[in-house]
Scaffold this active site. Structure first.
Site, PDB file in Angstrom:
ATOM      1  N   LYS A  70       0.852  -1.180   0.000  1.00  0.00           N
ATOM      2  CA  LYS A  70       0.000   0.000   0.000  1.00  0.00           C
ATOM      3  C   LYS A  70       0.886   1.228   0.000  1.00  0.00           C
ATOM      4  O   LYS A  70       1.898   1.265   0.715  1.00  0.00           O
ATOM      5  CB  LYS A  70      -0.922   0.020   1.225  1.00  0.00           C
ATOM      6  CG  LYS A  70      -2.071  -0.946   1.120  1.00  0.00           C
ATOM      7  CD  LYS A  70      -3.042  -0.783   2.272  1.00  0.00           C
ATOM      8  CE  LYS A  70      -4.207  -1.740   2.120  1.00  0.00           C
ATOM      9  NZ  LYS A  70      -5.151  -1.603   3.259  1.00  0.00           N
ATOM     10  N   GLU A  71       0.509   2.205  -0.803  1.00  0.00           N
ATOM     11  CA  GLU A  71       1.232   3.469  -0.829  1.00  0.00           C
ATOM     12  C   GLU A  71       0.266   4.600  -0.544  1.00  0.00           C
ATOM     13  O   GLU A  71      -0.916   4.518  -0.871  1.00  0.00           O
ATOM     14  CB  GLU A  71       1.952   3.689  -2.159  1.00  0.00           C
ATOM     15  CG  GLU A  71       1.045   3.897  -3.349  1.00  0.00           C
ATOM     16  CD  GLU A  71       1.802   4.181  -4.646  1.00  0.00           C
ATOM     17  OE1 GLU A  71       2.995   3.838  -4.757  1.00  0.00           O
ATOM     18  OE2 GLU A  71       1.178   4.754  -5.548  1.00  0.00           O
ATOM     19  N   LYS A  83       4.062  14.890  -7.420  1.00  0.00           N
ATOM     20  CA  LYS A  83       3.285  13.944  -6.615  1.00  0.00           C
ATOM     21  C   LYS A  83       4.259  12.950  -6.010  1.00  0.00           C
ATOM     22  O   LYS A  83       5.110  12.407  -6.711  1.00  0.00           O
ATOM     23  CB  LYS A  83       2.262  13.202  -7.458  1.00  0.00           C
ATOM     24  CG  LYS A  83       1.396  12.239  -6.620  1.00  0.00           C
ATOM     25  CD  LYS A  83       0.646  11.226  -7.443  1.00  0.00           C
ATOM     26  CE  LYS A  83      -0.594  11.789  -8.040  1.00  0.00           C
ATOM     27  NZ  LYS A  83      -1.389  10.768  -8.755  1.00  0.00           N
TER      28      LYS A  83
END
Length: 161
Positions: A70-71, A83
């Site tokens: 998960k990021e 970003k």
């Protein structure tokens, strides 16, 4: 042990068009659709694309490195067109990394051109230093090429109208 890898690619579109892709969740959708050899799934688990958004990335079988992680988007700067996302669960963290960050930056080059600069920053604990060899710029280079082709197709389609 700290490390950094970079990749740059010239884009034949204005920075604003490239940012419309990279500054939103659209890049994740495109990657999932167009790169099944790299990503099995890109799932939005939290957020709307801004800071705090969490994505779960599941890699296709056979891709070196972690199976999934998960990021979290830690920076989305629409003015500077930057970003950043950091791994917050699984993946590289389970391999002894204390930091794994990916940054996409769209740099204005000219009226109709820009540069996509991709940077991977990582920090790995000394006892796991051998795992640093798992870090590769290839996935972000592949995403950059996909984005370039997508943006060029859209540009050609717009010009044909």
């Amino acid at each position: 042990m700290f490390g950094q890898l970079e990749h740059e690619l010239d884009l034949n579109v204005p920075a604003s068009e490239a940012w419309d892709l990279f500054g939103t969740l659209q890049i994740g959708k495109l990657v999932e659709q167009e790169l099944p050899q790299l990503f099995q799934k890109v799932e939005l688990t939290e957020g709307d694309g801004g800071v705090g958004t969490v994505l779960k990335l599941t890699f296709s079988p056979g891709v070196p490195g972690p199976a999934s992680y998960k990021e979290k988007f830690t920076k989305v700067d629409n003015e500077k067109r930057i970003k950043e996302a950091e791994v917050v669960e699984g993946g590289y963290l389970e391999l002894g990394f204390s930091l794994f960050r990916v940054r996409f930056e769209v740099i204005e080059k000219g009226e109709d051109s820009s540069i996509l600069k991709s940077t991977i920053e990582y920090e790995v604990k000394e006892e796991h230093a051998g795992n640093a060899s798992l870090v590769s710029v290839q996935p972000v280079a592949t995403i950059a090429e996909l984005a370039k082709n997508y943006l060029n197709r859209n540009k050609t389609a717009q010009q044909a109208k």
